[in-house]
Design an enzyme around this catalytic site. Sequence first.
Site, short mmCIF file in Angstrom:
data_model
loop_
_atom_site.label_atom_id
_atom_site.label_comp_id
_atom_site.label_asym_id
_atom_site.label_seq_id
_atom_site.Cartn_x
_atom_site.Cartn_y
_atom_site.Cartn_z
N GLU A 135 5.07 31.44 -26.22
CA GLU A 135 5.02 32.51 -25.23
C GLU A 135 4.20 33.72 -25.71
O GLU A 135 3.79 34.55 -24.90
CB GLU A 135 6.42 32.94 -24.83
CG GLU A 135 7.19 31.82 -24.14
CD GLU A 135 8.47 32.28 -23.49
OE1 GLU A 135 8.50 33.41 -22.95
OE2 GLU A 135 9.45 31.53 -23.51
N LYS A 163 8.35 38.84 -30.27
CA LYS A 163 8.02 37.73 -31.15
C LYS A 163 6.59 37.84 -31.66
O LYS A 163 6.30 37.51 -32.81
CB LYS A 163 8.23 36.40 -30.42
CG LYS A 163 9.68 36.01 -30.24
CD LYS A 163 10.40 35.79 -31.56
CE LYS A 163 9.93 34.55 -32.28
NZ LYS A 163 10.71 34.32 -33.56
#
Length: 356
Positions: A135, A163
């Site tokens: 992602e 992230k």
Amino acid sequence: MTILVTGGAGFIGSNFVLDWLAGCDEPVVNIDKLTYAGNLENLASLQGDARHVFVKADIGDYDVVLDLLKNRHVRAVVNFAAESHVDRSIHGPEDFIQTNILGSFRLLEAVRCYWNGLADAEKQAFRLLHVSTDEVYGSLEKTDPPFSESNQYQPNSPYSASKAASDHLVRSYHHTYGLPVLTTNCSNNYGPYHFPEKLIPLCIQNALTGKALPIYGDGQQIRDWLYVKDHCSAIRRVLAEGQVGQVYNVGGWNEKANLDVVHTLCGMLDELQPRADGKPYAEQITYVTDRPGHDRRYAIDATKLERELGWKPAETFETGIRKTVQWYLEHQDWVNNVLSGDYQSWLDKNYAGRDA
């Protein structure tokens, strides 16, 4: 020697710990904060096993992590610890900043301190493997090639942005301090012990309990699906043979639209545990308002991992999803224990107000 696994009571982390100890006798020190998705019941089969040491701790607790690294003579760290659900990051982004960015930073600092104190041969052999997500690369159009390791980062949610930040920190600690790191970016995982807020376990359980199967938007969001035990085998391979400083994408070569995944689940449940009224589970499918900023397509090019390290998934989507459905049918006690907790209030919050 010992490996330290962070987030080892979560979905992917617990599968990794179980697979690791099924294949070798090297001990595992397992750190998990036991937030909503951390579940020690995932590791119940290891109770009394001296090879598994569990410590309830936050990766952001520098002193605890450093003491464990030193006292357990750790040779490698595998970092699964993360807040990981896009919908949760939309409702409450601060937890994602705290764990995925600040927590990763403090983990890196503890590892750097420990690594600097090792003898030269141990420093050369040491590894930190950081587990991340596809992602971070953003969203693909239908005709775009899958994500490769050279794709630009374009995160579109607080989860993926946090992230991405952790990935950049890991990279920087290699280039600035020489820390021997590896990073893996995986596609959508599925399989045993998956917390039932994600699409596959949610739809299995809702189908069995006669509830609606909620599909965001038109259901044509495409994901690459990776059976969790294949992901675990890839991590073991990268940890053993990966080139320090490199990134490896891990995918299942299984692009499926969300709606197609749900129809597959319904058909499998029709076969394995039919409804009492004889009607198909697909009748329970309901379309609900899409989530904000929903990425349209993810797809992983795992060619580098196969070319350089000889890894490829053992399961097709068809074989992996059948194993997954059978596991959930055989482990309803585990599911019911999860559903009795915080998960239910989360479901009420996330799906309230989404018009069918």
